[in-house]
Enzyme design. Structure first.
Site, PDB file in Angstrom:
ATOM      1  N   CYS A   1       6.706   2.620  -2.629  1.00 33.20           N
ATOM      2  CA  CYS A   1       5.878   2.217  -1.490  1.00 33.20           C
ATOM      3  C   CYS A   1       4.670   1.372  -1.876  1.00 33.20           C
ATOM      4  O   CYS A   1       3.985   0.851  -0.989  1.00 33.20           O
ATOM      5  CB  CYS A   1       5.416   3.461  -0.731  1.00 33.20           C
ATOM      6  SG  CYS A   1       6.772   4.432  -0.032  1.00 33.20           S
TER       7      CYS A   1
ATOM      8  N   HIS B   1      -0.137   2.675 -13.736  1.00 32.50           N
ATOM      9  CA  HIS B   1       1.214   3.225 -13.897  1.00 32.50           C
ATOM     10  C   HIS B   1       1.146   4.503 -14.728  1.00 32.50           C
ATOM     11  O   HIS B   1       0.661   4.487 -15.857  1.00 32.50           O
ATOM     12  CB  HIS B   1       2.110   2.190 -14.576  1.00 32.50           C
ATOM     13  CG  HIS B   1       3.570   2.379 -14.280  1.00 32.50           C
ATOM     14  ND1 HIS B   1       4.230   3.573 -14.495  1.00 32.50           N
ATOM     15  CD2 HIS B   1       4.497   1.526 -13.771  1.00 32.50           C
ATOM     16  CE1 HIS B   1       5.499   3.443 -14.138  1.00 32.50           C
ATOM     17  NE2 HIS B   1       5.687   2.218 -13.687  1.00 32.50           N
TER      18      HIS B   1
ATOM     19  N   HIS C   1     -13.583  -1.790   5.055  1.00 34.73           N
ATOM     20  CA  HIS C   1     -12.314  -1.380   5.654  1.00 34.73           C
ATOM     21  C   HIS C   1     -11.374  -0.832   4.572  1.00 34.73           C
ATOM     22  O   HIS C   1     -11.365  -1.320   3.440  1.00 34.73           O
ATOM     23  CB  HIS C   1     -11.647  -2.563   6.367  1.00 34.73           C
ATOM     24  CG  HIS C   1     -12.541  -3.252   7.343  1.00 34.73           C
ATOM     25  ND1 HIS C   1     -12.859  -2.725   8.576  1.00 34.73           N
ATOM     26  CD2 HIS C   1     -13.209  -4.437   7.263  1.00 34.73           C
ATOM     27  CE1 HIS C   1     -13.670  -3.549   9.214  1.00 34.73           C
ATOM     28  NE2 HIS C   1     -13.900  -4.597   8.441  1.00 34.73           N
TER      29      HIS C   1
ATOM     30  N   HIS D   1      -2.107   3.565   2.332  1.00 30.31           N
ATOM     31  CA  HIS D   1      -0.679   3.626   2.633  1.00 30.31           C
ATOM     32  C   HIS D   1      -0.354   4.800   3.546  1.00 30.31           C
ATOM     33  O   HIS D   1      -0.690   5.951   3.234  1.00 30.31           O
ATOM     34  CB  HIS D   1       0.116   3.729   1.327  1.00 30.31           C
ATOM     35  CG  HIS D   1       1.541   4.129   1.521  1.00 30.31           C
ATOM     36  ND1 HIS D   1       2.394   3.452   2.372  1.00 30.31           N
ATOM     37  CD2 HIS D   1       2.272   5.151   0.987  1.00 30.31           C
ATOM     38  CE1 HIS D   1       3.585   4.031   2.349  1.00 30.31           C
ATOM     39  NE2 HIS D   1       3.534   5.055   1.521  1.00 30.31           N
TER      40      HIS D   1
ATOM     41  N   HIS E   1       1.394   6.903  13.212  1.00 28.32           N
ATOM     42  CA  HIS E   1       1.773   7.401  14.540  1.00 28.32           C
ATOM     43  C   HIS E   1       2.678   6.414  15.273  1.00 28.32           C
ATOM     44  O   HIS E   1       3.680   6.803  15.869  1.00 28.32           O
ATOM     45  CB  HIS E   1       0.509   7.655  15.364  1.00 28.32           C
ATOM     46  CG  HIS E   1       0.762   8.190  16.740  1.00 28.32           C
ATOM     47  ND1 HIS E   1       0.981   7.367  17.832  1.00 28.32           N
ATOM     48  CD2 HIS E   1       0.861   9.461  17.207  1.00 28.32           C
ATOM     49  CE1 HIS E   1       1.181   8.105  18.901  1.00 28.32           C
ATOM     50  NE2 HIS E   1       1.107   9.382  18.556  1.00 28.32           N
TER      51      HIS E   1
ATOM     52  N   ASN F   1       6.289   5.811   8.485  1.00 32.83           N
ATOM     53  CA  ASN F   1       6.124   5.319   7.116  1.00 32.83           C
ATOM     54  C   ASN F   1       7.078   4.141   6.927  1.00 32.83           C
ATOM     55  O   ASN F   1       8.282   4.320   6.780  1.00 32.83           O
ATOM     56  CB  ASN F   1       6.431   6.442   6.116  1.00 32.83           C
ATOM     57  CG  ASN F   1       6.252   6.002   4.675  1.00 32.83           C
ATOM     58  OD1 ASN F   1       6.096   4.823   4.370  1.00 32.83           O
ATOM     59  ND2 ASN F   1       6.277   6.967   3.762  1.00 32.83           N
TER      60      ASN F   1
END
Length: 456
Positions: A188, A267, A351, A355, A384, A388
């Protein structure tokens, strides 16, 4: 230059003649100096870091016929006949707590009874999402497909042959010398990785456009078994994608929305626990799916700490850096029980695009980074409304802020995402103007209904 011009204006013809005679007697010195200036200038202009601008982006808006209401989702799961009663209770429980609304969408193949997760259906889903986002992007920017010199596509779980990037090149008849890349299996957070790759390519190839396409495929990755760790993605993942146009052309600064400031990638794959916490596997009876470990939130927290340790010095005020450094040293050298100071990132960013991986992910970052509800509003509302959508979720969140009219010139945006491997990646953008939502924004026609009150 101003001083030289002023001094030159005061010279008489005789002074100029004497200067010329002096240069004639020092010809070697003049040639060497001129060569040094010429070579130095060339090296500087060839190696200097080029600014990367985000001209515009587009998010795919699925048609209303693909919506999956909660009751319909559960009824469909029962009629499939592959889930036992325990799994159905679990799915209903997770869906109720997920933070997903009644308008999230699933691909057409999953609306069939029985579902038809074929290769052809998967291709159709991916084409529908990618081409839908790209059509909007090209229309909004007036950039022709043949003008694009770099193409980066990321999709974690669906990587057919020919590749997804080839599908785009074929559809839009892009030029033959385009630099195309296909990123698979990166989870993702892959959109930030794709932006980083496009940025590096734009540093090498001058006066160019780069397009980043981020999506995920659900059709062939729905789980039809009863392993609870593998049932979670069924409740969370929904159809979605985004296309982003980047440029290194100085003339594009005036029409661009943002400038890329930093990309920081972390990572944790060297750690076995982190490596295995999000994994595509087969269950005991051979049914494939994505398994999410119970340690996922702990691993994500550790990855976040590593990421902000690198990002902090780049973006935080010096006062916050000193406090962080002092507590870090005290923790390592004096007392390991001393908690490291969590910098106030609200001083660095206006802002936050966190994710929308799930309600727990957003809650955890809101708590750990000491954010206010307004800072995570875009993430909660994206989860909402769209669910995802994997790597593209951070772009739906950015579009939410624009639709709300909150993005002002000079504002800084932090996009942060987590992915399998395990990875935590950040991108920092600077708003170049008061940003208005683009035509055909995914929030067009519904932004007035948000934010909505979410049940606990």
């Amino acid at each position: 230059m101003a001083v030289i011009i002023v001094q030159a204006s005061r010279l008489s013809l005789n002074d100029i003649h004497q200067t010329w005679l002096h240069l004639e007697h020092n010809l070697v010195y003049v040639v060497v100096l001129s060569a040094f200036v010429l070579v130095g200038s060339t090296v500087y202009f060839m190696t200097r870091k080029r600014s990367v601008y985000l001209v515009d982006y587009a998010c795919y808006l699925p048609p209303s016929k693909l919506k999956v209401e909660h009751d319909r989702f559960m009824k469909h799961c029962k009629l499939m006949g592959c889930f036992d009663e325990t799994s159905l209770v679990f799915l209903d429980k997770i869906l109720g707590r997920s933070g997903l609304g009644e308008e999230t969408c699933a691909p057409e193949a999953m609306h069939c009874l029985p579902p038809k997760p074929s290769m052809e259906a998967a291709r159709q889903e991916t084409e529908q999402v990618m081409f839908g986002a790209l059509d909007t992007l090209f229309a909004n920017t007036n950039v022709k497909p043949k003008d694009v010199g770099i193409l980066v596509v990321n999709c974690s779980l669906f990587n057919p042959t020919p590749s997804l990037s080839s599908m785009i090149i074929n559809k839009y008849k892009m030029r033959g010398n385009i630099k195309s890349f296909n990123l698979g299996g990166m989870g993702c957070s892959a959109s930030v990785i794709a932006v980083d790759l496009a940025k590096d390519m734009l540093q090498v190839h001058r006066n160019n456009y780069a397009i980043v396409v981020s999506t995920e495929n659900i059709t062939q990755n729905w789980y039809f078994g009863n392993n609870k760790a593998m049932l979670l993605p069924n409740c969370l993942f929904r159809i979605g994608g985004a296309a982003v146009l980047l440029s290194n052309k100085s003339v594009d600064r005036r029409r661009s929305k943002y400038k890329l400031i930093h990309v920081v990638r972390t990572h944790c794959g060297a750690n076995n626990q982190a490596f295995n916490c999000v994994r595509q596997v087969q269950d005991d009876i051979g049914k494939a799916g994505v398994s999410l470990s119970k340690d996922l939130m702990t691993i994500a927290g550790n990855a976040l700490k590593s990421n902000i340790t690198t990002l902090g010095p780049l973006v935080l005020p010096i006062s916050e850096q000193i406090l962080f450094f002092v507590t870090f040293v005290a923790n390592k050298l004096i007392n390991a029980k001393i908690k490291p100071y969590i910098p106030d990132f609200k001083l660095a960013f206006e802002h936050f695009c966190i994710h929308a991986g799930g309600r727990a992910v957003i809650d955890e970052l809101e708590k750990n980074l000491h954010l206010l509800p307004v800072h995570v509003e875009a993430s909660r509302m994206t989860l909402h409304r769209f669910g995802n959508t994997s790597s593209s979720s951070i772009w739906y969140e950015l579009a939410y802020m624009e639709a709300k009219g909150r993005m002002r010139k000079g504002d800084r945006v932090w996009q942060i995402a987590f992915g399998s491997g395990f990875k935590c990646n950040s991108a920092v953008w600077l708003a170049l103007k008061n940003v208005k939502p683009s035509c055909n924004s995914p929030w067009e026609g519904c932004i007035h209904r948000y934010p909505v009150q979410l049940s606990l």
